[in-house]
Scaffold this active site. Structure first.
Site, PDB file in Angstrom:
ATOM      1  CG  HIS A  44      -2.083  -0.974   1.035  1.00  0.00           C
ATOM      2  ND1 HIS A  44      -2.699  -1.626   2.069  1.00  0.00           N
ATOM      3  CD2 HIS A  44      -2.717  -1.398  -0.093  1.00  0.00           C
ATOM      4  CE1 HIS A  44      -3.656  -2.401   1.599  1.00  0.00           C
ATOM      5  NE2 HIS A  44      -3.677  -2.289   0.290  1.00  0.00           N
ATOM      6  CG  HIS A  77      -1.935  -6.561   1.343  1.00  0.00           C
ATOM      7  ND1 HIS A  77      -1.771  -6.090   0.069  1.00  0.00           N
ATOM      8  CD2 HIS A  77      -1.423  -5.621   2.164  1.00  0.00           C
ATOM      9  CE1 HIS A  77      -1.185  -4.909   0.108  1.00  0.00           C
ATOM     10  NE2 HIS A  77      -0.959  -4.605   1.360  1.00  0.00           N
ATOM     11  CG  HIS A 127      -6.648  -4.323   5.253  1.00  0.00           C
ATOM     12  ND1 HIS A 127      -5.767  -5.322   4.957  1.00  0.00           N
ATOM     13  CD2 HIS A 127      -5.907  -3.189   5.368  1.00  0.00           C
ATOM     14  CE1 HIS A 127      -4.533  -4.826   4.908  1.00  0.00           C
ATOM     15  NE2 HIS A 127      -4.599  -3.528   5.158  1.00  0.00           N
ATOM     16  CD  GLU A 129      -3.247  -9.266   7.392  1.00  0.00           C
ATOM     17  OE1 GLU A 129      -2.561  -8.238   7.341  1.00  0.00           O
ATOM     18  OE2 GLU A 129      -3.296 -10.008   8.398  1.00  0.00           O
ATOM     19  CB  THR A 167      -0.310  -9.410  10.363  1.00  0.00           C
ATOM     20  OG1 THR A 167      -0.504  -8.736   9.125  1.00  0.00           O
ATOM     21  CG2 THR A 167      -0.464 -10.896  10.181  1.00  0.00           C
ATOM     22  CB  SER A 226      -4.574   0.029   7.772  1.00  0.00           C
ATOM     23  OG  SER A 226      -3.946  -1.191   7.777  1.00  0.00           O
ATOM     24  CB  SER A 269       3.844  -0.116   2.430  1.00  0.00           C
ATOM     25  OG  SER A 269       2.917   0.740   3.067  1.00  0.00           O
TER      26      SER A 269
HETATM   27  S1  SF4 Z   1       3.620  -5.619   8.155  1.00  0.00           S
HETATM   28 FE1  SF4 Z   1       4.233  -7.610   8.985  1.00  0.00          FE
HETATM   29  S2  SF4 Z   1       2.688  -9.037   8.215  1.00  0.00           S
HETATM   30 FE2  SF4 Z   1       2.554  -7.185   6.962  1.00  0.00          FE
HETATM   31  S3  SF4 Z   1       3.915  -7.564   5.235  1.00  0.00           S
HETATM   32 FE3  SF4 Z   1       5.132  -6.542   6.797  1.00  0.00          FE
HETATM   33  S4  SF4 Z   1       6.129  -8.231   7.922  1.00  0.00           S
HETATM   34 FE4  SF4 Z   1       4.399  -9.089   6.796  1.00  0.00          FE
END
Ligand code: SF4
Length: 317
Positions: A44, A77, A127, A129, A167, A226, A269
């Protein structure tokens, strides 16, 4: 403007799952050539998506839009099982960039479903995920976001209930919902390990420390991220104003009246180059001190998916 110092959160920015997903698209372009189709935004962040698009990635909403036999990467995701089935039926070469930590939650969900448990998922509706995870056992998973949602749950067998979490929530965010679940369902089976990702927790812990030492916090990240939005809330919860910016061009000098120290972090991200541009923005306006607030030293790494690793090996042989 009188910002004399900038405090950088550590850790910040790319987590291991995002790092891997971006690398997978880059390596897939190298190995198979353009175009490489990507199901959903790989991560994202609009800068990451634009950079990959320029290199030959084509982003699609749905795998069924992708021509037969083409190469497709599934995003970090996670995706529901039908997406894999559709892709297989279309003869795609599928490279799965689902973060291994998300895959772990998918496996848990399927195991609980096999054990005929009712599964409550704590997460945000819509979302990516959450769509991917609920798709693992759609008849058994019920989504909740708040304690009130828990009150409204009607389960067929309240004696056989467990929970999983998105997560990218934090322990703080899930605590009140888990507490209500425990109150409503005394037999609630506790998960073996919690699903909250190390990177989410570490970035939030780092912002908490920043907020203690800064007058204002800037978070580099996209509105679609998020975990980035949550970093802003973590700061505001501590009465420290915070702004989410995609890049330095979105900074407004009016924010810094009577602000001496600014904290700077980035979502999981957001690429580091964007943080560097923000640092340069402050330096160009006279900020002299740039220090780092180190909370945890992260050393998590995930390996490449085997289909891509094999292809790259063939090419280098
Ligand atoms: S935030 Fe955590 S669960 Fe999400 S892609 Fe990154 S390492 Fe994986």
């Amino acid at each position: 403007m009188d910002v004399h110092s900038l405090l950088l959160a550590a850790p910040r920015g790319f987590c291991a799952g995002v790092d891997r997903a971006v690398l997978i698209v880059e390596k897939a372009l190298e190995a198979y050539g353009a175009p490489v189709y990507v199901r959903h935004e790989i991560v994202h962040n609009k800068h990451v998506v634009e950079t990959l698009r320029r290199k030959g990635a084509v982003f699609v909403e749905d795998e069924t839009e992708v021509p037969e036999g083409a190469v497709i990467v599934f995003s970090a995701h996670g995706s529901p099982p039908e997406a894999f089935e559709n892709s297989k039926a279309l003869g795609h070469t599928l490279v799965d960039a689902t973060c291994p930590l998300v895959t772990k939650v998918h496996q848990e969900a399927r195991r609980y479903a096999r054990d005929e448990m009712e599964i409550v998922m704590i997460g945000h509706a819509g979302h990516q995920e959450v769509i991917g995870t609920t798709g693992q056992a759609p008849d058994r998973i019920r989504l909740v976001e708040t304690p009130d949602d828990v009150d409204a749950l009607e389960l067929e067998d309240p004696a056989k209930v467990t929970y999983i979490t998105q997560t990218t929530l934090s322990m703080d965010e899930t605590a009140s919902v888990v507490q209500r679940l425990n109150e409503r369902f005394p037999g609630l089976k506790q998960p073996k390990s919690d699903d909250i990702c190390y990177a989410t927790q570490n970035r939030q812990d780092a912002v908490k420390q920043l907020a203690e030492r800064c007058d204002l916090v800037l978070v580099v990240g996209s509105q679609t991220s998020s975990n980035s939005k949550r970093l802003v809330e973590v700061s505001k919860d501590r009465s420290v104003p915070a702004y989410l910016i995609d890049d330095a061009s979105e900074i407004d000098e009016a924010w810094f009246e009577e602000v001496g120290t600014v904290g700077l972090t980035s979502g999981a991200s957001a690429p580091e180059v964007l943080v560097e541009q923000v640092i340069d923005w402050f330096k160009a306006r006279g900020t002299q001190t740039v220090d780092t607030v180190m909370v945890v030293d992260e050393d998590v790494e995930f390996s490449m998916p085997s289909v891509l690793a094999r292809k790259l090996q063939e090419l280098s042989a």
